[in-house]
Scaffold this motif. Structure first.
Motif, PDB file in Angstrom:
ATOM      1  N   ALA A   1      15.195  -7.731 -24.795  1.00 16.59           N
ATOM      2  CA  ALA A   1      14.846  -6.347 -24.491  1.00 16.59           C
ATOM      3  C   ALA A   1      15.549  -5.386 -25.444  1.00 16.59           C
ATOM      4  O   ALA A   1      14.947  -4.416 -25.931  1.00 16.59           O
TER       5      ALA A   1
ATOM      6  N   ARG B   1      13.567  -7.183 -19.739  1.00 10.08           N
ATOM      7  CA  ARG B   1      14.781  -6.773 -19.015  1.00 10.08           C
ATOM      8  C   ARG B   1      14.668  -7.166 -17.536  1.00 10.08           C
ATOM      9  O   ARG B   1      15.637  -7.630 -16.927  1.00 10.08           O
ATOM     10  N   LYS B   2      13.474  -6.990 -16.971  1.00 13.58           N
ATOM     11  CA  LYS B   2      13.264  -7.352 -15.573  1.00 13.58           C
ATOM     12  C   LYS B   2      13.412  -8.856 -15.359  1.00 13.58           C
ATOM     13  O   LYS B   2      13.868  -9.318 -14.319  1.00 13.58           O
TER      14      LYS B   2
ATOM     15  N   LEU C   1      10.698  -3.577 -21.160  1.00 12.36           N
ATOM     16  CA  LEU C   1      10.933  -3.435 -19.724  1.00 12.36           C
ATOM     17  C   LEU C   1      10.712  -4.755 -18.994  1.00 12.36           C
ATOM     18  O   LEU C   1      11.481  -5.118 -18.091  1.00 12.36           O
TER      19      LEU C   1
ATOM     20  N   GLU D   1       5.907   3.733 -17.873  1.00 13.36           N
ATOM     21  CA  GLU D   1       6.830   3.554 -16.743  1.00 13.36           C
ATOM     22  C   GLU D   1       6.111   3.164 -15.461  1.00 13.36           C
ATOM     23  O   GLU D   1       6.720   3.105 -14.401  1.00 13.36           O
TER      24      GLU D   1
ATOM     25  N   LEU E   1       7.501   0.612 -12.828  1.00 15.74           N
ATOM     26  CA  LEU E   1       8.826   0.797 -12.224  1.00 15.74           C
ATOM     27  C   LEU E   1       8.803   1.333 -10.794  1.00 15.74           C
ATOM     28  O   LEU E   1       9.537   0.831  -9.942  1.00 15.74           O
TER      29      LEU E   1
ATOM     30  N   ASN F   1      18.620   1.945 -19.135  1.00 20.11           N
ATOM     31  CA  ASN F   1      18.675   0.515 -18.849  1.00 20.11           C
ATOM     32  C   ASN F   1      18.283   0.303 -17.390  1.00 20.11           C
ATOM     33  O   ASN F   1      18.031   1.271 -16.651  1.00 20.11           O
ATOM     34  N   ARG F   2      18.216  -0.955 -16.976  1.00 17.04           N
ATOM     35  CA  ARG F   2      17.695  -1.248 -15.635  1.00 17.04           C
ATOM     36  C   ARG F   2      18.542  -0.600 -14.531  1.00 17.04           C
ATOM     37  O   ARG F   2      18.009  -0.085 -13.548  1.00 17.04           O
TER      38      ARG F   2
ATOM     39  N   ILE G   1      12.047   5.335 -19.432  1.00 13.10           N
ATOM     40  CA  ILE G   1      11.985   4.325 -20.496  1.00 13.10           C
ATOM     41  C   ILE G   1      13.237   4.320 -21.368  1.00 13.10           C
ATOM     42  O   ILE G   1      13.492   3.348 -22.077  1.00 13.10           O
TER      43      ILE G   1
ATOM     44  N   VAL H   1       7.580  -0.811 -25.629  1.00 15.89           N
ATOM     45  CA  VAL H   1       8.286  -0.318 -24.440  1.00 15.89           C
ATOM     46  C   VAL H   1       8.030  -1.223 -23.244  1.00 15.89           C
ATOM     47  O   VAL H   1       8.961  -1.625 -22.532  1.00 15.89           O
ATOM     48  N   HIS H   2       6.779  -1.566 -23.012  1.00 16.38           N
ATOM     49  CA  HIS H   2       6.438  -2.365 -21.836  1.00 16.38           C
ATOM     50  C   HIS H   2       6.995  -3.779 -21.921  1.00 16.38           C
ATOM     51  O   HIS H   2       7.461  -4.334 -20.921  1.00 16.38           O
TER      52      HIS H   2
ATOM     53  N   GLN I   1      17.722   3.040 -14.367  1.00 11.33           N
ATOM     54  CA  GLN I   1      16.370   3.209 -13.833  1.00 11.33           C
ATOM     55  C   GLN I   1      16.377   3.125 -12.318  1.00 11.33           C
ATOM     56  O   GLN I   1      15.737   3.929 -11.625  1.00 11.33           O
TER      57      GLN I   1
END
Length: 239
Positions: free
Chosen positions: A223, A215-216, A212, A63, A66, A36-37, A33, A208-209, A40
């Motif tokens: 984000a 960002r996705k 994420l 997480e 992911l 960054n992407r 978390i 957090v979610h 990850q």
């Protein structure tokens, strides 16, 4: 019994740091978390390389979406965010499809119960009792238990039943967003996370979610704004 070996190394360092052997279990809770992407993706690629073919990866609840992006499959273990590269080990199915309690549960003496709410202006009417705290809590636990087992469709049904019975709360909207996210319903999940944050602006897991998820979806500015907000929340709480 094989000897236990301890090593200190950087996850993004060379493969040689971790030795030539592969690992049966990798515990990686609340690390991803903070990346960054790109990081990850690099981390999950390395973790996959370190795992045995039938190895087990355990991550934190924030997480859970992911590993699926890298081909991991939910192990469907209750109360654990565990993932496998091969077919999951099936957990024992519960005896009821939707375990939301409709009968009066046993009261836990360590938890408070809301006092009866008196009806004003009706002398002969019985007082209207508020829902016991335990009943709401147990319903939320039921949603979590089904979600942790990987049964996301059923978890959504139970979450919606909870909403209808007990009304809105930050936690139920967060859980609903979690299972919608896992089911691939990104837009619905984002709406649920935002509702959770409307009711509880400092809800860390929802922050957090949602970060994420944005960002996705390519919304990097959104984000980053949520990530900054999370940092401020953590500083205020001293964590």
């Amino acid at each position: 019994m094989k000897q236990v070996r301890f090593r200190v190394g950087n996850l993004f360092g060379t493969r040689a740091i971790f030795g030539q052997e592969v690992y049966d279990i990798v515990l990686c809770r609340n690390l991803l978390i903070y990346f960054n992407r790109e990081l990850q993706d690099r981390a999950l690629t390395r973790l996959k390389d370190l795992l045995a073919t039938d190895g087990l990866l355990l991550v934190g609840p924030a997480e859970a979406a992911l590993p699926r992006l890298h081909g991991f499959i939910s192990a469907e273990w209750p109360l654990a965010f565990a993932f496998l590269e091969s077919e999951p080990i099936k957990a024992a199915a519960p005896t009821t499809a939707i375990p939301v309690r409709t009968s009066t549960p046993k009261l836990n003496k360590s938890k408070p119960v809301l006092r009866p709410r008196l009806t004003v202006g009706k002398e002969n009417s019985a007082p209207a009792l508020a829902k016991p705290v335990d009943q709401v809590s147990e319903s939320l636990v039921a949603v979590e238990r089904i979600a942790n087992a990987g049964r996301v469709k059923e978890a959504q049904e139970v979450a919606l039943a909870h909403l209808e019975k007990f009304g809105p709360s930050a936690q139920i909207f967060y859980l609903l967003g979690l299972v919608q996210d896992a089911d691939g319903a990104a837009s619905k999940a984002a709406q649920s996370y935002r509702k959770a944050l409307y009711l509880a602006p400092n809800h860390r897991e929802a922050l957090v979610h949602l970060a994420l998820l944005l960002r996705k979806q390519g919304d990097h500015s959104g984000a980053e704004a949520l990530a900054d907000r999370l940092v401020r929340v953590q500083k205020r709480s001293g964590t």
